[in-house]
Every structure is written in C-alpha cells, then in structure tokens.
Design a protein around this motif. Structure first.
Motif, PDB file in Angstrom:
ATOM      1  N   ARG A 148     -15.766 -42.658   3.061  1.00  0.00           N
ATOM      2  CA  ARG A 148     -15.187 -42.651   4.418  1.00  0.00           C
ATOM      3  C   ARG A 148     -15.840 -43.717   5.291  1.00  0.00           C
TER       4      ARG A 148
ATOM      5  N   GLU B 191     -23.267 -35.178  19.508  1.00  0.00           N
ATOM      6  CA  GLU B 191     -23.265 -35.363  18.050  1.00  0.00           C
ATOM      7  C   GLU B 191     -23.971 -36.647  17.639  1.00  0.00           C
TER       8      GLU B 191
ATOM      9  N   GLY C  17     -25.031 -36.235   8.194  1.00  0.00           N
ATOM     10  CA  GLY C  17     -25.116 -37.615   7.731  1.00  0.00           C
ATOM     11  C   GLY C  17     -23.986 -38.477   8.278  1.00  0.00           C
TER      12      GLY C  17
ATOM     13  N   ALA D 257     -14.686 -31.178   8.627  1.00  0.00           N
ATOM     14  CA  ALA D 257     -13.446 -30.836   9.331  1.00  0.00           C
ATOM     15  C   ALA D 257     -12.462 -30.049   8.454  1.00  0.00           C
ATOM     16  N   ASP D 258     -12.632 -30.118   7.130  1.00  0.00           N
ATOM     17  CA  ASP D 258     -11.732 -29.367   6.243  1.00  0.00           C
ATOM     18  C   ASP D 258     -12.010 -27.867   6.301  1.00  0.00           C
TER      19      ASP D 258
ATOM     20  N   ARG E  98     -14.009 -46.675   7.327  1.00  0.00           N
ATOM     21  CA  ARG E  98     -14.155 -46.698   8.789  1.00  0.00           C
ATOM     22  C   ARG E  98     -14.851 -47.966   9.281  1.00  0.00           C
TER      23      ARG E  98
ATOM     24  N   ALA F  60     -20.688 -40.373   8.692  1.00  0.00           N
ATOM     25  CA  ALA F  60     -19.307 -40.091   8.272  1.00  0.00           C
ATOM     26  C   ALA F  60     -19.140 -38.712   7.619  1.00  0.00           C
ATOM     27  N   SER F  61     -19.979 -37.769   8.043  1.00  0.00           N
ATOM     28  CA  SER F  61     -19.853 -36.406   7.506  1.00  0.00           C
ATOM     29  C   SER F  61     -18.699 -35.655   8.157  1.00  0.00           C
ATOM     30  N   GLY F  62     -18.250 -36.166   9.301  1.00  0.00           N
ATOM     31  CA  GLY F  62     -17.171 -35.491  10.025  1.00  0.00           C
ATOM     32  C   GLY F  62     -17.639 -34.867  11.336  1.00  0.00           C
ATOM     33  N   LYS F  63     -18.781 -35.326  11.848  1.00  0.00           N
ATOM     34  CA  LYS F  63     -19.309 -34.764  13.095  1.00  0.00           C
ATOM     35  C   LYS F  63     -18.305 -34.915  14.241  1.00  0.00           C
ATOM     36  N   THR F  64     -17.800 -36.139  14.411  1.00  0.00           N
ATOM     37  CA  THR F  64     -16.859 -36.408  15.509  1.00  0.00           C
ATOM     38  C   THR F  64     -15.578 -35.600  15.307  1.00  0.00           C
ATOM     39  N   SER F  65     -15.095 -35.563  14.073  1.00  0.00           N
ATOM     40  CA  SER F  65     -13.853 -34.825  13.790  1.00  0.00           C
ATOM     41  C   SER F  65     -14.029 -33.338  14.092  1.00  0.00           C
TER      42      SER F  65
HETATM   43  P1  ADP Z   1     -19.045 -38.854  11.827  1.00  0.00           P
HETATM   44  O1  ADP Z   1     -18.824 -38.584  13.288  1.00  0.00           O
HETATM   45  O2  ADP Z   1     -19.915 -37.838  11.167  1.00  0.00           O
HETATM   46  O3  ADP Z   1     -19.492 -40.252  11.553  1.00  0.00           O
HETATM   47  P2  ADP Z   1     -16.145 -38.848  11.616  1.00  0.00           P
HETATM   48  O4  ADP Z   1     -15.611 -37.532  12.051  1.00  0.00           O
HETATM   49  O5  ADP Z   1     -16.050 -39.974  12.599  1.00  0.00           O
HETATM   50  O6  ADP Z   1     -17.651 -38.686  11.093  1.00  0.00           O
HETATM   51  O7  ADP Z   1     -15.446 -39.230  10.247  1.00  0.00           O
HETATM   52  C1  ADP Z   1     -15.748 -40.457   9.584  1.00  0.00           C
HETATM   53  C2  ADP Z   1     -14.471 -41.006   8.975  1.00  0.00           C
HETATM   54  O8  ADP Z   1     -13.996 -40.112   7.988  1.00  0.00           O
HETATM   55  C3  ADP Z   1     -13.359 -41.179   9.999  1.00  0.00           C
HETATM   56  O9  ADP Z   1     -12.628 -42.320   9.676  1.00  0.00           O
HETATM   57  C4  ADP Z   1     -12.525 -39.926   9.831  1.00  0.00           C
HETATM   58  O10 ADP Z   1     -11.189 -40.149  10.160  1.00  0.00           O
HETATM   59  C5  ADP Z   1     -12.709 -39.621   8.352  1.00  0.00           C
HETATM   60  N1  ADP Z   1     -12.715 -38.175   8.078  1.00  0.00           N
HETATM   61  C6  ADP Z   1     -13.533 -37.266   8.641  1.00  0.00           C
HETATM   62  N2  ADP Z   1     -13.276 -36.039   8.162  1.00  0.00           N
HETATM   63  C7  ADP Z   1     -12.268 -36.166   7.286  1.00  0.00           C
HETATM   64  C8  ADP Z   1     -11.548 -35.256   6.438  1.00  0.00           C
HETATM   65  N3  ADP Z   1     -11.833 -33.967   6.429  1.00  0.00           N
HETATM   66  N4  ADP Z   1     -10.593 -35.756   5.658  1.00  0.00           N
HETATM   67  C9  ADP Z   1     -10.300 -37.069   5.655  1.00  0.00           C
HETATM   68  N5  ADP Z   1     -10.926 -37.986   6.415  1.00  0.00           N
HETATM   69  C10 ADP Z   1     -11.896 -37.551   7.220  1.00  0.00           C
END
Ligand code: ADP
Ligand code: C5P
Length: 243
Positions: free
Chosen positions: A158, A128, A30, A205-206, A162, A32-37
């Motif tokens: 998040r 992603e 979904g 990412a956690d 963002r 802001a799930s953390g795909k990019t991270s």
């Molecule tokens: P997606 O690619 O799924 O949209 P992102 O990796 O870009 O998600 O993360 C969305 C936002 O949430 C970014 O601002 C990122 O810095 C933040 N974020 C992602 N993972 C974490 C985390 N584990 N803890 C805190 N902030 C996070």
C-alpha cells in the motif's frame, strides 16, 4: 488528507460547558497500516457534527528538512524527526479549548507549509501517527489508545502505491527507504508501543466489527456530550475551513 481541521467562528459562545475537555483518541500503527482510513470510518460512524471533530496527523509535526540534507539519507521514521515540543503545546492548547494552529506538512518538499489549520472548540480529537505512543507525556493526553495492526507485506504494497501516487516518489526510492529506515524503525520504535494500546485492530479498516465496537465505546463515553454537540450544531451559524 493529512489532517482535517475546522475553525468555528462562534465557538466560544456555543460551548455550553466550558469545563468539558475534548475526548482525545490516539491511533498508532506502522506506515500505511490504515490509521487514517480507520479514523475516517470512526468519524463517519460517530455521526456527530463534523465541526466538533478534528483528525490530526502526527506527520504535521515533522521538523522541516534542512536544505543541506539529502532526504534519501534522512530517517523520517526515527523519533528525532519529530518536533515533540510543538506536538505537546498543540495538544495542550486543544485540550484547553484554546484556538490552535496545527502545522501543515508537505511530503514532497519535506517541509512545513507557511499555512496552518486553525482549530477551535473541538470535542473529539483523533491523533494518528506511527509514533503517537512513543512519548509518555504525549500519551497522557489520550483518553483512548488504538493500535492498527496490519501485516507488513500489505503495508509495504500500500505504501508503494500511495507514495508514488501522492507523495512524489518512485518505486526504487520507496523500497530503498523501506529497507534502510522504515522497517528497522518499525521494529525498534513503533512495534514496542503496541503494548500501550487499549485496543488493537487487526487488519485495519477491513475490521468493521472492531471499529464498530470502538465507535460504540466512544459514544457511551461521550454520552450526553454527543447530544449537546448535535443541539449546538442546529443553531451553529456559519463555519469555515481555514486550511
Ligand atoms: P496510514 O494512515 O496508516 O498511513 P492509510 O489509511 O492512509 O494508512 O492507508 C494507506 C494506503 O492504503 C492508502 O492509499 C489507503 O487508501 C490504502 N488502504 C488503507 N486501508 C485499506 C484497505 N483496508 N484496503 C485497501 N486499501 C487500503
Ligand atoms: O502516513 P504514514 O503513517 O505512512 O506516514 C509516516 C511515514 O511517512 C513514515 O514511515 C516516513 O518514512 C514517511 N515520510 C516520508 N517523507 C517525509 C515524511 C515522512 O517518506 N518527508
């Protein structure tokens, strides 16, 4: 960053084995799930020559919004918002090791830039996006499929931060868009693709244990190829980003 791409000037000469195909990893989940991270951590922990890895966002393949359409009423979370044909041609070219231009997308203007990211001779591709498992023909390019599974409340909070900070939005517009389009489309189109994943990462990412297991798996699949990449990197000459 929406995507990272490196063009390698001497890539064709440096490719030791022309028949080797790039290893393509799909990362869905979904908003802001953390795909990019997660992709960034995988690339970092793989510890291989960065010139050989590309992170491509499905968002690069959003259709540019017509000036007559009000973005507030447009559903960016529906599959029809993407240019699936261009997505497939791009993946095909990358898989064949051809020099490839990946579009750059601007979330503020809701349109593609006139510039591209040039990619060539990439060995590992992380692709992603919310709907990378939506189309069977796109999924067929992937050697590994990861779904990042993060609670909706965390994702929304998040996304608010963002989108206000990086995507030119305000609180009201983010919340209205989320209720009208993002959440319903997640339920209808994104969540059903979770069953196509090979690996599901709870907490994104956690989840260092899950990411570490994935990195070990990719390394074992690439085996000698990562060694080759490192050897090639030693005598690689110059390279330059071309975004
Ligand atoms: P997606 O690619 O799924 O949209 P992102 O990796 O870009 O998600 O993360 C969305 C936002 O949430 C970014 O601002 C990122 O810095 C933040 N974020 C992602 N993972 C974490 C985390 N584990 N803890 C805190 N902030 C996070
Ligand atoms: O990075 P993330 O996976 O969150 O990007 C996908 C999201 O971007 C979608 O949920 C969509 O609502 C949003 N989007 C947007 N404006 C655009 C293009 C996409 O809000 N112009």
């Amino acid at each position: 960053l929406p995507n990272i791409g490196i063009h390698h000037e001497h890539s064709q000469e440096l490719r030791l084995n022309q028949s080797q195909l790039p290893f393509i990893i799909g990362v869905a989940g979904g908003t802001a799930s953390g795909k990019t991270s997660v992709c960034h951590i995988i690339v970092r922990d793989l510890g291989i020559d960065q010139h050989r890895v590309a992170m491509i966002s499905q968002d690069c393949f959003y259709k540019s919004l017509d000036h007559t359409v009000d973005p507030k009423t447009y559903n960016f979370d529906h599959p029809d918002a993407f240019d699936w044909e261009l997505m497939e041609v791009t993946l095909k070219d990358l898989r064949e090791g051809k020099p490839t231009k990946v579009p750059i997308y601007d979330y503020v203007t809701h349109s593609r830039s006139t510039e591209y990211t040039s990619l060539c001779a990439i060995d590992i591709i992380l692709f992603e996006g919310i709907l990378v498992f939506y189309e069977q023909k796109i999924m067929e390019y992937m050697h590994m499929k990861i779904f990042v599974d993060t609670d909706a409340d965390l994702r929304l909070s998040r996304r608010i931060l963002r989108d206000i900070k990086s995507r030119g939005r305000d609180l009201t517009s983010v919340l209205t868009q989320y209720q009208t389009f993002v959440k319903p489309a997640f339920d209808d189109y994104v969540l059903p693709t979770k069953k196509s994943a090979d690996v599901i990462i709870p907490r994104g990412a956690d989840n260092t244990v899950a990411i570490d297991l994935i990195v070990q798996h990719i390394k074992s699949k690439l085996g000698g190829k990562t060694k080759k990449i490192q050897l090639k990197a030693n005598g690689a000459g110059s390279s330059r980003p071309t975004t």
